[in-house]
Scaffold this motif. Structure first.
Motif, PDB file in Angstrom:
ATOM      1  N   PHE A  65      -3.035  -0.028  -8.898  1.00  0.00           N
ATOM      2  CA  PHE A  65      -4.303   0.683  -9.034  1.00  0.00           C
ATOM      3  C   PHE A  65      -4.313   1.779  -7.974  1.00  0.00           C
ATOM      4  CE2 PHE A  65      -4.936  -3.646 -10.443  1.00  0.00           C
ATOM      5  CZ  PHE A  65      -5.540  -3.472 -11.683  1.00  0.00           C
ATOM      6  N   ALA A  66      -4.861   2.920  -8.327  1.00  0.00           N
ATOM      7  CA  ALA A  66      -4.847   4.071  -7.423  1.00  0.00           C
ATOM      8  C   ALA A  66      -6.240   4.671  -7.299  1.00  0.00           C
ATOM      9  CB  ALA A  66      -3.867   5.120  -7.937  1.00  0.00           C
ATOM     10  N   LYS A  67      -6.459   5.328  -6.175  1.00  0.00           N
ATOM     11  CA  LYS A  67      -7.751   5.957  -5.933  1.00  0.00           C
ATOM     12  C   LYS A  67      -7.563   7.225  -5.116  1.00  0.00           C
ATOM     13  CE  LYS A  67     -12.396   4.956  -4.316  1.00  0.00           C
ATOM     14  NZ  LYS A  67     -13.269   3.990  -3.622  1.00  0.00           N
ATOM     15  N   ILE A  68      -8.240   8.280  -5.519  1.00  0.00           N
ATOM     16  CA  ILE A  68      -8.164   9.552  -4.811  1.00  0.00           C
ATOM     17  C   ILE A  68      -9.199   9.590  -3.692  1.00  0.00           C
ATOM     18  CG2 ILE A  68      -8.490  12.046  -5.018  1.00  0.00           C
ATOM     19  CD1 ILE A  68      -7.409  11.896  -7.833  1.00  0.00           C
ATOM     20  N   GLU A  69      -8.784  10.098  -2.532  1.00  0.00           N
ATOM     21  CA  GLU A  69      -9.707  10.361  -1.432  1.00  0.00           C
ATOM     22  C   GLU A  69      -9.610  11.840  -1.075  1.00  0.00           C
ATOM     23  OE1 GLU A  69      -9.056   7.761   1.892  1.00  0.00           O
ATOM     24  OE2 GLU A  69     -10.173   6.130   0.950  1.00  0.00           O
ATOM     25  N   TYR A  70     -10.708  12.382  -0.557  1.00  0.00           N
ATOM     26  CA  TYR A  70     -10.780  13.826  -0.340  1.00  0.00           C
ATOM     27  C   TYR A  70     -10.875  14.231   1.128  1.00  0.00           C
ATOM     28  CZ  TYR A  70     -11.634  13.774  -5.329  1.00  0.00           C
ATOM     29  OH  TYR A  70     -11.509  13.567  -6.687  1.00  0.00           O
ATOM     30  N   ALA A  71     -11.039  13.279   2.016  1.00  0.00           N
ATOM     31  CA  ALA A  71     -11.214  13.615   3.430  1.00  0.00           C
ATOM     32  C   ALA A  71     -10.342  12.727   4.297  1.00  0.00           C
ATOM     33  CB  ALA A  71     -12.685  13.468   3.820  1.00  0.00           C
ATOM     34  N   ARG A  72     -10.026  13.250   5.473  1.00  0.00           N
ATOM     35  CA  ARG A  72      -9.327  12.477   6.495  1.00  0.00           C
ATOM     36  C   ARG A  72     -10.027  12.709   7.828  1.00  0.00           C
ATOM     37  NH1 ARG A  72      -4.528  10.253   5.272  1.00  0.00           N
ATOM     38  NH2 ARG A  72      -3.295  11.039   3.545  1.00  0.00           N
ATOM     39  N   THR A  73     -10.019  11.702   8.669  1.00  0.00           N
ATOM     40  CA  THR A  73     -10.579  11.854  10.010  1.00  0.00           C
ATOM     41  C   THR A  73      -9.470  11.673  11.043  1.00  0.00           C
ATOM     42  OG1 THR A  73     -11.173   9.503  10.068  1.00  0.00           O
ATOM     43  CG2 THR A  73     -12.876  11.052   9.336  1.00  0.00           C
ATOM     44  N   TYR A  74      -9.678  12.240  12.204  1.00  0.00           N
ATOM     45  CA  TYR A  74      -8.696  12.112  13.281  1.00  0.00           C
ATOM     46  C   TYR A  74      -8.695  10.686  13.822  1.00  0.00           C
ATOM     47  CZ  TYR A  74      -8.134  17.177  13.436  1.00  0.00           C
ATOM     48  OH  TYR A  74      -7.847  18.485  13.119  1.00  0.00           O
ATOM     49  N   LYS A  75      -7.494  10.142  13.980  1.00  0.00           N
ATOM     50  CA  LYS A  75      -7.320   8.796  14.524  1.00  0.00           C
ATOM     51  C   LYS A  75      -6.695   8.883  15.916  1.00  0.00           C
ATOM     52  CE  LYS A  75      -6.722   6.572  10.010  1.00  0.00           C
ATOM     53  NZ  LYS A  75      -7.032   7.797   9.223  1.00  0.00           N
ATOM     54  N   GLY A  76      -6.745   7.768  16.631  1.00  0.00           N
ATOM     55  CA  GLY A  76      -6.221   7.733  17.991  1.00  0.00           C
ATOM     56  C   GLY A  76      -4.746   8.048  18.083  1.00  0.00           C
ATOM     57  N   PRO A 100      -9.912  19.542   9.018  1.00  0.00           N
ATOM     58  CA  PRO A 100     -10.249  20.721   8.211  1.00  0.00           C
ATOM     59  C   PRO A 100      -9.301  20.915   7.035  1.00  0.00           C
ATOM     60  CG  PRO A 100      -9.012  21.388  10.139  1.00  0.00           C
ATOM     61  CD  PRO A 100      -9.216  19.899  10.270  1.00  0.00           C
ATOM     62  N   GLY A 101      -9.687  21.797   6.133  1.00  0.00           N
ATOM     63  CA  GLY A 101      -8.828  22.147   5.011  1.00  0.00           C
ATOM     64  C   GLY A 101      -8.797  21.075   3.933  1.00  0.00           C
ATOM     65  N   SER A 102      -8.003  21.318   2.918  1.00  0.00           N
ATOM     66  CA  SER A 102      -7.863  20.354   1.812  1.00  0.00           C
ATOM     67  C   SER A 102      -7.100  19.135   2.305  1.00  0.00           C
ATOM     68  CB  SER A 102      -7.119  20.998   0.639  1.00  0.00           C
ATOM     69  OG  SER A 102      -7.835  22.101   0.129  1.00  0.00           O
ATOM     70  N   GLN A 103      -7.703  17.971   2.163  1.00  0.00           N
ATOM     71  CA  GLN A 103      -7.094  16.728   2.648  1.00  0.00           C
ATOM     72  C   GLN A 103      -6.952  15.699   1.517  1.00  0.00           C
ATOM     73  OE1 GLN A 103      -5.840  16.289   5.612  1.00  0.00           O
ATOM     74  NE2 GLN A 103      -6.585  18.169   6.562  1.00  0.00           N
ATOM     75  N   THR A 104      -6.973  16.155   0.279  1.00  0.00           N
ATOM     76  CA  THR A 104      -6.907  15.241  -0.861  1.00  0.00           C
ATOM     77  C   THR A 104      -5.602  14.444  -0.842  1.00  0.00           C
ATOM     78  OG1 THR A 104      -8.164  16.874  -2.127  1.00  0.00           O
ATOM     79  CG2 THR A 104      -7.146  15.083  -3.365  1.00  0.00           C
ATOM     80  N   SER A 164       0.848  -1.188   0.000  1.00  0.00           N
ATOM     81  CA  SER A 164       0.000   0.000   0.000  1.00  0.00           C
ATOM     82  C   SER A 164       0.885   1.240   0.000  1.00  0.00           C
ATOM     83  CB  SER A 164      -0.909  -0.004   1.232  1.00  0.00           C
ATOM     84  OG  SER A 164      -1.484   1.265   1.434  1.00  0.00           O
ATOM     85  N   LEU A 165       0.670   2.110  -0.958  1.00  0.00           N
ATOM     86  CA  LEU A 165       1.364   3.389  -1.000  1.00  0.00           C
ATOM     87  C   LEU A 165       0.336   4.501  -0.790  1.00  0.00           C
ATOM     88  CD1 LEU A 165       3.417   1.526  -2.585  1.00  0.00           C
ATOM     89  CD2 LEU A 165       4.084   3.596  -3.824  1.00  0.00           C
ATOM     90  N   THR A 166       0.691   5.503  -0.028  1.00  0.00           N
ATOM     91  CA  THR A 166      -0.157   6.687   0.070  1.00  0.00           C
ATOM     92  C   THR A 166       0.665   7.901  -0.342  1.00  0.00           C
ATOM     93  OG1 THR A 166       0.374   6.997   2.419  1.00  0.00           O
ATOM     94  CG2 THR A 166      -1.626   5.771   1.894  1.00  0.00           C
ATOM     95  N   VAL A 167       0.064   8.732  -1.167  1.00  0.00           N
ATOM     96  CA  VAL A 167       0.694   9.970  -1.631  1.00  0.00           C
ATOM     97  C   VAL A 167      -0.074  11.116  -0.988  1.00  0.00           C
ATOM     98  CG1 VAL A 167       1.255  11.383  -3.638  1.00  0.00           C
ATOM     99  CG2 VAL A 167       1.372   8.885  -3.793  1.00  0.00           C
ATOM    100  N   ASN A 168       0.597  11.827  -0.089  1.00  0.00           N
ATOM    101  CA  ASN A 168      -0.059  12.845   0.727  1.00  0.00           C
ATOM    102  C   ASN A 168       0.547  14.221   0.473  1.00  0.00           C
ATOM    103  OD1 ASN A 168      -1.538  10.846   2.698  1.00  0.00           O
ATOM    104  ND2 ASN A 168       0.594  10.181   2.645  1.00  0.00           N
ATOM    105  N   PRO A 169       0.001  14.986  -0.463  1.00  0.00           N
ATOM    106  CA  PRO A 169       0.504  16.349  -0.658  1.00  0.00           C
ATOM    107  C   PRO A 169       0.155  17.221   0.547  1.00  0.00           C
ATOM    108  CG  PRO A 169      -0.831  15.613  -2.533  1.00  0.00           C
ATOM    109  CD  PRO A 169      -1.072  14.656  -1.413  1.00  0.00           C
TER     110      PRO A 169
END
Length: 339
Positions: free
Chosen positions: A125-136, A200-204, A73-78
């Motif tokens: 295969f890649a997929k864009i997500e637009y939100a993040r939630t706070y984790k523990g 909050p803010g852009s989380q793409t 699993s790779l995540t690309v986090n700008p």
């Protein structure tokens, strides 16, 4: 730009299917109509369904042991600043990811039929997500925990008092809750930040699932290799192996800057963050010598008040490093460098 590379899970054995992970990546689609759902994409395809991804990854695991991951699993986090630069445009992000996978392939010290690995060899295969939630594990949740736990206990006490199971003043308990809510260090729109709240803010960001095997299902491509570059003799043949993560992260940053004409500040640079971890004195020394405008932006990026960095003569650099180190540590604990 912050990129992570992880095996499908940690443990002694690995699931034989990518199904659970793909279902997890479908979380943002659950409440959306089909026309508004986000599909997977690959090197040269769009609108790929979850079933197609599962089928492709699950059928590309030849000769892998139960102790070996089937996929990574790779995540690309700008950062939010990088997202702002590209207008938070998902199409630009897709273009970047497709280019990035060329760098991913080039960082393998492997060959197929005598030639270097190419992006066309990598099944992903890649997929864009637009939100993040706070984790523990988030700093905000950990630092709010003593307040949240105390508030939860007081709320439980109020219910007990109301039922006659506990003596006390509900008014005083409610007053104590209000005090704790005001004193909690991290709030969002006046509410204490709690696990599950949307950031909050852009989380793409982009999730990628990358097969452990190449497209021909014959060559193992592990970015989790502990070797950057080495050779081993197997059955009389010399085999190259290894993956240079450090080089990949550096190339990812350079790719974004060149592709979008992005002017990266010192505080954002991968090399600077490495120095902060491994050679903090060098990090602070270079930061102090930045031009005023660059230093001002760097301080904004690490959430440290600019006025704490007045111009400092070279003769006082040693003392300044010690003082700046203390100030930066406070700033980093109370903020974020955007990665």
């Amino acid at each position: 730009m912050y990129i992570t590379i992880s095996p499908q899970k940690l443990g002694d054995s690995f699931s034989t299917s990518v199904t659970d992970f793909i279902e997890y990546l479908e979380k943002e689609n659950k409440d959306l109509q089909p026309d508004h759902q986000e599909f997977f994409f690959s090197k040269d395809q769009e609108r790929i369904s979850p079933k197609e991804v599962v089928r492709a990854i699950d059928h590309n695991t030849s000769k892998l042991k139960s102790t070996e991951p089937r996929y990574y699993s790779l995540t690309v986090n700008p950062s939010q600043r990088e997202l702002q630069h590209i207008g938070n445009d998902p199409e630009k992000l897709k273009t970047y990811v497709r280019s990035l996978m060329k760098d991913y392939a080039s960082c393998f010290n492997r060959e197929i039929n005598g030639r270097p690995i190419q992006s066309s060899d990598v099944l992903y295969f890649a997929k864009i997500e637009y939100a993040r939630t706070y984790k523990g594990t988030d700093r905000e949740i950990r630092e709010n925990a003593p307040f949240s736990n105390r508030i939860a206990k007081l709320q439980n006490d109020i219910r007990k008092v109301d039922r006659g199971e506990l003596t006390g003043s509900i008014k005083e308990l409610e007053k104590e809750i209000l005090r704790l809510q005001k004193e909690a260090p991290h709030k969002l729109e006046g509410k204490i930040i709690e696990q599950g709240m949307q950031k909050p803010g852009s989380q793409t960001h982009v999730h990628l699932v990358v097969s452990r095997k190449d497209r021909t299902n014959s060559v193992s491509l592990s970015p989790g290799s502990k070797y950057k570059a080495s050779e081993v003799v197997l059955q009389g043949r010399t085999i190259k192996r290894g993956f240079d993560r450090d080089l990949f992260f550096q190339k990812a940053e350079e790719r974004f800057d060149k592709q979008f004409g992005y002017r990266r500040n010192y505080a954002e640079a991968y090399s600077s963050r490495k120095n902060l971890l491994h050679n903090p004195k060098l990090y602070y020394s270079k930061l102090l010598r930045l031009p005023v405008s660059e230093r001002k932006l760097a301080m904004q990026l690490i959430k440290l008040p600019v006025q704490s960095l007045p111009p400092i003569p070279n003769a006082k650099i040693r003392f300044a490093i010690k003082q700046l180190q203390k100030a930066l540590e406070v700033g980093i604990r109370s903020g974020s460098i955007g990665y």
